[in-house]
Write a protein that holds these residues in place. Structure first.
Motif, PDB file in Angstrom:
ATOM      1  N   HIS A  68      47.049  31.542  29.617  1.00  0.00           N
ATOM      2  CA  HIS A  68      46.987  32.153  30.758  1.00  0.00           C
ATOM      3  C   HIS A  68      46.076  33.402  30.571  1.00  0.00           C
ATOM      4  O   HIS A  68      45.123  34.064  31.106  1.00  0.00           O
ATOM      5  CB  HIS A  68      48.290  32.585  31.463  1.00  0.00           C
ATOM      6  N   SER A  69      46.692  34.090  29.274  1.00  0.00           N
ATOM      7  CA  SER A  69      46.069  35.581  29.035  1.00  0.00           C
ATOM      8  C   SER A  69      44.475  35.263  28.618  1.00  0.00           C
ATOM      9  O   SER A  69      43.630  36.268  29.026  1.00  0.00           O
ATOM     10  CB  SER A  69      46.763  36.093  27.823  1.00  0.00           C
ATOM     11  N   LEU A  70      44.163  34.227  27.927  1.00  0.00           N
ATOM     12  CA  LEU A  70      42.806  34.050  27.631  1.00  0.00           C
ATOM     13  C   LEU A  70      41.994  33.840  28.771  1.00  0.00           C
ATOM     14  O   LEU A  70      40.830  34.412  28.938  1.00  0.00           O
ATOM     15  CB  LEU A  70      42.732  32.847  26.661  1.00  0.00           C
ATOM     16  N   VAL A  77      39.148  39.445  35.900  1.00  0.00           N
ATOM     17  CA  VAL A  77      39.352  39.391  37.321  1.00  0.00           C
ATOM     18  C   VAL A  77      40.163  40.968  37.266  1.00  0.00           C
ATOM     19  O   VAL A  77      39.769  41.833  38.305  1.00  0.00           O
ATOM     20  CB  VAL A  77      40.433  38.486  37.677  1.00  0.00           C
ATOM     21  N   GLY A  78      40.934  41.462  36.610  1.00  0.00           N
ATOM     22  CA  GLY A  78      41.632  42.886  36.568  1.00  0.00           C
ATOM     23  C   GLY A  78      42.885  42.587  37.378  1.00  0.00           C
ATOM     24  O   GLY A  78      43.168  41.818  38.121  1.00  0.00           O
ATOM     25  N   ARG A  79      43.878  43.537  37.172  1.00  0.00           N
ATOM     26  CA  ARG A  79      44.936  43.335  37.726  1.00  0.00           C
ATOM     27  C   ARG A  79      44.958  43.628  39.348  1.00  0.00           C
ATOM     28  O   ARG A  79      45.813  42.805  40.098  1.00  0.00           O
ATOM     29  CB  ARG A  79      46.011  44.704  37.191  1.00  0.00           C
ATOM     30  N   LYS A 165      40.135  35.003  51.503  1.00  0.00           N
ATOM     31  CA  LYS A 165      39.648  36.140  52.234  1.00  0.00           C
ATOM     32  C   LYS A 165      40.044  37.397  51.472  1.00  0.00           C
ATOM     33  O   LYS A 165      39.110  38.493  51.707  1.00  0.00           O
ATOM     34  CB  LYS A 165      40.591  36.086  53.581  1.00  0.00           C
ATOM     35  N   ASN A 166      41.037  37.671  50.872  1.00  0.00           N
ATOM     36  CA  ASN A 166      41.499  38.759  50.111  1.00  0.00           C
ATOM     37  C   ASN A 166      41.086  38.660  48.628  1.00  0.00           C
ATOM     38  O   ASN A 166      40.974  39.811  47.843  1.00  0.00           O
ATOM     39  CB  ASN A 166      42.808  39.114  50.266  1.00  0.00           C
ATOM     40  N   VAL A 167      40.127  37.718  48.185  1.00  0.00           N
ATOM     41  CA  VAL A 167      39.655  37.652  46.917  1.00  0.00           C
ATOM     42  C   VAL A 167      40.675  37.886  45.710  1.00  0.00           C
ATOM     43  O   VAL A 167      40.518  38.974  45.009  1.00  0.00           O
ATOM     44  CB  VAL A 167      38.407  38.636  46.665  1.00  0.00           C
ATOM     45  N   LEU A 168      41.646  37.235  45.948  1.00  0.00           N
ATOM     46  CA  LEU A 168      43.010  37.335  45.091  1.00  0.00           C
ATOM     47  C   LEU A 168      43.017  36.101  44.472  1.00  0.00           C
ATOM     48  O   LEU A 168      42.999  34.951  45.007  1.00  0.00           O
ATOM     49  CB  LEU A 168      44.216  37.708  45.891  1.00  0.00           C
TER      50      LEU A 168
END
Length: 503
Positions: A68-70, A77-79, A165-168
């Motif tokens: 997942h970290s890779l 993406v960033g936090r 919609k929120n790009v999450l």
């Protein structure tokens, strides 16, 4: 492909790091070596041990991490781009759902991003990581007996719309994107650890990594595959083809424990056969009618139960018996509380303590009752300076010399009673001597002494109709529990009418 089978206590991580060292000695650059573990705990252990062993910084080992970290690192993406509990709550409000009750996050398991306790989310995520249609997973769950399919579908479509919609993204999204964009780095050598716990989606990600690596090592132990209920595809590991090496010597398990655990694990038909030797020490195996019969007064202990409910019962009993302990990565009492009481009683006995300890003591006292206003921080006194109670009374605002239980008003009444019990039992100094855990939480750990409740799980419990509590899965879970001890193993007869049969 090289397949390394590491039974309990055989030094699998040491073996893998030895291979890393071999490739480094051959001139392979550290950033051309990938070492990926299933859990964050295992990945952190590997990178820390590698840093010490090879004298490198974490930045020099960019591919020592979880899968997942890779994906997170590669996609950048960033936090701010990751779904949080607040975002899930907004989804619940928008869809007019009861909400997602926040619970302890299962961050070291298959659902790295899932920690909100909602069964709809679990079903949706299970379908994604096992790469099955959502309707199929829904039909195999107990939720199907209580909730219409349309409700699950409604939540799934709403969640997708909200994220778009929120790009999450959640962490499962990241793995899917990593696969779709074919972002696997080119590596000279690839290590995949804890492979028995990978989901179908993670195996697909591993497949991309394998394609871009010249040499591949896949390590694990199918006998310790205890996350199938959460989407792990152990059969993929069992059916892998390649050159197999079994690590043949356990440095943990005594021979008597080995005999019991082998009788359990050999009841599983679909497994990789493996022969390994226990330690020469015979070890101790003892049965008890109740956990209260086990003497916990000395030595290092790991106390385990099959379920969280069982672990909570152990915690309650240990607390009543007056022992400090750790549970769920926390301690039964905060370290600063233990230190304050211990150092205060030293002062009262006429001994000296450091100014740093006095500041901690003062933090648990009440201004103008226990210590004068303005003296709480001991201005202009260095931390290492040693002070006695007379100096504190004359120069640093101390107003009395009462016993700790009449002094530390900020300690709750429950903790006060518990502290007194701990002091009576003389177990006040070491809060790490006793660890309480579920069997799942104890995977990968060991202790000199182990106490194991043999209560099992009723098959009609849980979220899944079939996946969770199959007989083979229970064998694997208790095999893990039976192989944690280096010396004594204390087995507790089930408190329910039926428990797991250890024979």
């Amino acid at each position: 492909m090289n397949i390394i089978l590491g039974p309990p206590g055989t030094g699998k991580t040491t073996k893998l790091l030895g291979l890393v060292e071999l490739y480094l000695s051959r001139g392979v650059a550290p950033d051309k070596i990938g070492y990926f573990s299933f859990t964050r705990k295992a990945a952190q252990e590997a990178v820390l041990r590698a840093m010490v062993r090879f004298g490198m910084s974490e930045k020099e080992l960019p591919y020592f991490r979880t899968l997942h970290s890779l994906a997170y690192q590669t996609l950048g993406v960033g936090r701010n781009g990751i779904m949080t509990h607040k975002n899930y709550q907004e989804v619940a409000d928008w869809l007019k759902l009861p909400g997602f009750a926040e619970v302890a996050s299962f961050q070291d398991g298959p659902f790295v991003d899932f920690g909100f306790g909602d069964r709809f989310l679990e079903i949706i995520n299970m379908a994604r990581i096992t790469q099955q249609p959502l309707r199929v997973v829904y039909n195999g769950s107990t939720v199907a007996q209580k909730t219409d399919w349309s409700r699950i579908d409604y939540v799934d479509r709403g969640l997708k719309h909200y994220k778009k919609k929120n790009v999450l993204y959640d962490y499962t999204d990241l793995i899917e994107m990593f696969i779709d964009r074919r972002l696997a780095p080119k590596l000279e050598v690839l290590f995949i650890d804890e492979a028995q716990d990978l989901s179908a989606l993670q195996w697909e990600m591993v497949g991309h990594l394998v394609e871009n690596a010249k040499e591949v090592y896949v390590a694990g132990d199918d006998d310790q595959a205890i996350y199938r209920w959460a989407g792990a595809d152990v059969n993929k590991f069992i059916n892998l083809e390649g050159k197999v090496e079994v690590l043949g010597q356990s440095y943990r398990i005594p021979s008597s424990h080995h005999d019991i655990s082998q009788r359990i694990i050999k009841k599983i038909a679909n497994r990789r056969p493996k022969v390994f030797l226990p330690r020469s020490e015979d070890g101790v195996v003892a049965w008890h009618r109740h956990s209260e019969e086990v003497d916990l007064s000395e030595g290092k202990w790991l106390l385990m139960a099959r379920t969280k409910k069982g672990a909570n019962q152990i915690e309650e009993e240990v607390r009543q018996r007056g022992y400090l302990y750790s549970y769920e990565s926390g301690r039964s009492l905060k370290t600063d509380v233990i230190r304050a009481v211990s150092q205060w009683e030293k002062l009262r006995r006429g001994e000296v303590v450091s100014a740093e300890d006095v500041r901690n003591i003062y933090r648990h006292m009440v201004i103008d009752v226990d210590v004068s206003r303005g003296h709480k921080t001991l201005p202009n006194v260095e931390d290492h300076k040693m002070l006695d109670i007379g100096t504190l009374t004359l120069e640093h605002g101390l107003l009395h010399q009462k016993p700790w239980d009449q002094t530390f008003a900020k300690i709750s009444e429950d903790d006060r009673r518990y502290l007194k019990s701990c002091l009576r039992h003389g177990s006040f100094e070491d809060s790490t001597r006793i660890t309480i855990s579920t069997i799942h939480g104890a995977k990968g750990t060991e202790s000199d002494n182990v106490m194991l409740l043999t209560d099992s799980v009723r098959k009609n419990q849980g979220l899944w109709k079939k996946q969770s509590y199959e007989e083979e899965d229970e064998h694997r879970v208790f095999y893990v529990g039976l192989t944690r001890s280096k010396h004594s193993l204390h087995l507790i007869h089930p408190m329910m009418s039926k428990g797991f049969s250890i024979s």
